[in-house]
Design an enzyme around this catalytic site. Structure first.
Site, short mmCIF file in Angstrom:
data_model
loop_
_atom_site.label_atom_id
_atom_site.label_comp_id
_atom_site.label_asym_id
_atom_site.label_seq_id
_atom_site.Cartn_x
_atom_site.Cartn_y
_atom_site.Cartn_z
N PRO A 120 6.16 1.76 -13.00
CG PRO A 120 8.15 1.00 -13.84
CD PRO A 120 7.37 2.26 -13.52
N GLY A 138 12.13 -1.54 -5.25
CA GLY A 138 11.27 -1.54 -4.07
C GLY A 138 9.82 -1.43 -4.46
CE LYS A 139 4.98 -1.01 -7.40
NZ LYS A 139 5.45 -0.49 -8.70
N GLY A 140 5.73 -0.55 -2.43
CA GLY A 140 4.99 -0.40 -1.18
C GLY A 140 3.51 -0.44 -1.41
CG ASP A 198 1.87 0.95 -8.30
OD1 ASP A 198 2.91 0.36 -8.57
OD2 ASP A 198 0.76 0.49 -8.58
#
Ligand code: NAD
Length: 425
Positions: A6, A113-115, A154
């Site tokens: 996502p 979370g995301k990075g 991603d």
């Protein structure tokens, strides 16, 4: 084709605002207290690091790396890492929060979370990307962990980068820890069924919605925008279940055949034609590719990019059902028009959550030290997707809201209730 967990809501509107608009509506309907609202609104952790990398020309270049954990109330954070030139904290925060809601909607025990690393992987050599990925992993060694924060691919990253991450993390811990990351190559503990997982979830959501709308799949028509991983799998699986796919599109244009497009043929053509449908003979090319969105079909699946259904075309949409394969295909401002027209829109955080569900299965298998068959993966993800759809539908009836707001209600309610039980300080 690379699996992407996502990702983008990079629309014309500010991504954070676009998400918050829907979050606020759902929070209001739920009667969320101000205290809990503030807890859920703010990210739990934001880490920014500088990554000095020796480039191939011998010079040292410093990159900025970000990791945001929006919430770990339901469990370890889950979310991708993007390598892109325009990564910035605001965007990563929005995407991290979005992951919290997506995991909660499908009821998997993860926070969000995301990075990201601000870089241009297209202009970097394989060696430079590897050094950057390893440096980022080491800088985040106390943030990541199978019980703390589990990254995934991603934009700009894929199985190759996840393998480097797993290796660097494992070396630092003196043992193989494959559950620290998902989206790995199959030989490193990736899951079967992962490639088709998102398209498959779109199919399950579409069939569940058609049942509610009393649309017979064997008499239904469908148009699919985007013919990459999500779009082509969704088209193929929907065709297998009786729908006539009258139009598909990709970056080369939109292709239409009133009698139905043979999706297997279209996939075979794309695969033998540098990944595009350009020149496909099984359908006629539409003059304007955006016409696909306005066709008189029962089901519309936007599965390409964000922000394609906007205030400028929403009132011309004729489909009875929209199932969002892509992330953020409908702008927040177009929601009202879609709702007024009585079109059911199964929102992205529900419809394309099949991908993160199978990522969760990858983690489960890694922790069990056991490999599931594709059949088991599919059966279990179908069940999760169907249950999630039913929960969201029930909430939409109970609160008298569209499916999108209902999905946020289900997610926020789950996280808020868990927070209330766990308690703060
Ligand atoms: P992909 O790169 O495999 O495919 C994208 C497709 O869209 C390609 O066919 C491309 O030609 C087409 N496309 C690009 N711009 C277009 C345009 N303007 N009009 C029509 N077609 C266009 O990507 P994907 O993995 O299939 O992802 C598609 C969407 O689904 C993205 O929004 C992604 O964030 C989202 N998503 C993907 C997954 C996953 O598991 N892959 C999971 C959740 C969400």
């Amino acid at each position: 084709m690379a699996y992407i967990e996502p990702a983008p809501i990079k629309d014309a509107e500010n991504p954070l605002e676009s998400m918050m608009e829907r979050f606020n509506l759902a929070a209001e309907k739920l009667g969320l207290s101000d205290e809990v609202y503030n807890v859920l609104k703010n990210p739990a952790k934001q880490v920014i690091v500088s990554l000095p990398i020796t480039m191939d020309n011998g010079k040292i270049k410093v990159f900025e790396g970000i990791r945001v954990i929006h919430s770990n109330i339901l469990g370890p954070a889950k979310g991708g890492i993007r390598f892109a030139p325009d990564v910035h904290l605001d965007e990563v925060r929005a995407l991290a929060a979005w992951m919290t809601w997506k995991c909660a909607v499908v009821d998997i025990p993860y926070g969000g979370g995301k990075g990201g690393v601000r870089c241009n992987p297209r202009e970097m050599s394989k060696g430079e990307i590897e050094r950057l990925m390893r440096a980022y992993t080491l800088a985040m060694i106390d943030v990541f962990g199978p019980d703390k924060d589990i990254p995934a691919p991603d934009m700009g990253t894929g199985p190759r980068e996840m393998a480097w991450l797993m290796d660097e993390y494992s070396k630092a811990h003196g043992m193989t820890v494959n559950a620290v990351v998902t989206g790995k190559p199959l030989v490193l503990g990736g899951s079967l069924g992962r490639t088709e997982a998102t398209g498959r979830g779109v199919m399950v959501s579409a069939l569940a919605a058609m049942q509610k709308l009393k649309i017979n799949p064997f008499q239904a028509t469908c148009a699919v925008q985007g013919f990459g991983n999500v779009g082509s799998w969704a088209a193929l699986l929907l065709e297998e279940r009786g729908l006539k796919i009258v139009s598909v599109s990709d970056i080369s244009g939109a292709y239409h055949n009133e009698n139905g497009i043979n999706i297997q043929e279209a996939i075979a053509y794309r695969d033998s034609n540098n990944g595009t449908l350009e020149g496909f003979k099984g359908a006629e090319k539409l003059t304007d590719p955006m016409e696909l969105l306005l066709l008189d079909v029962d089901v519309l699946v936007p599965a390409a990019v964000e922000d394609v259904i906007t205030t400028s075309n929403a009132d011309k949409i004729k489909a009875k059902l929209i199932v969002e394969g892509a992330n953020g295909p409908t702008s927040a401002k177009a929601d009202a028009i879609i709702n007024e027209k009585g079109i059911m829109a199964v929102p992205d955080i529900l419809a394309n959550a099949g991908g993160v569900t199978v990522s969760y299965f990858e983690w489960v298998q890694n922790r069990l030290g056991y490999k599931w068959t594709a059949e088991r993966v599919n059966r279990r993800s179908d069940r999760i997707m169907k249950d999630a759809f039913d929960n969201v539908y029930e909430a939409s009836v109970k609160y008298d809201v569209p499916m999108r707001i209902a999905a946020y209600i289900v997610a926020i309610d789950k996280v808020a209730k868990t927070y209330t039980f766990r308690g703060g300080f």
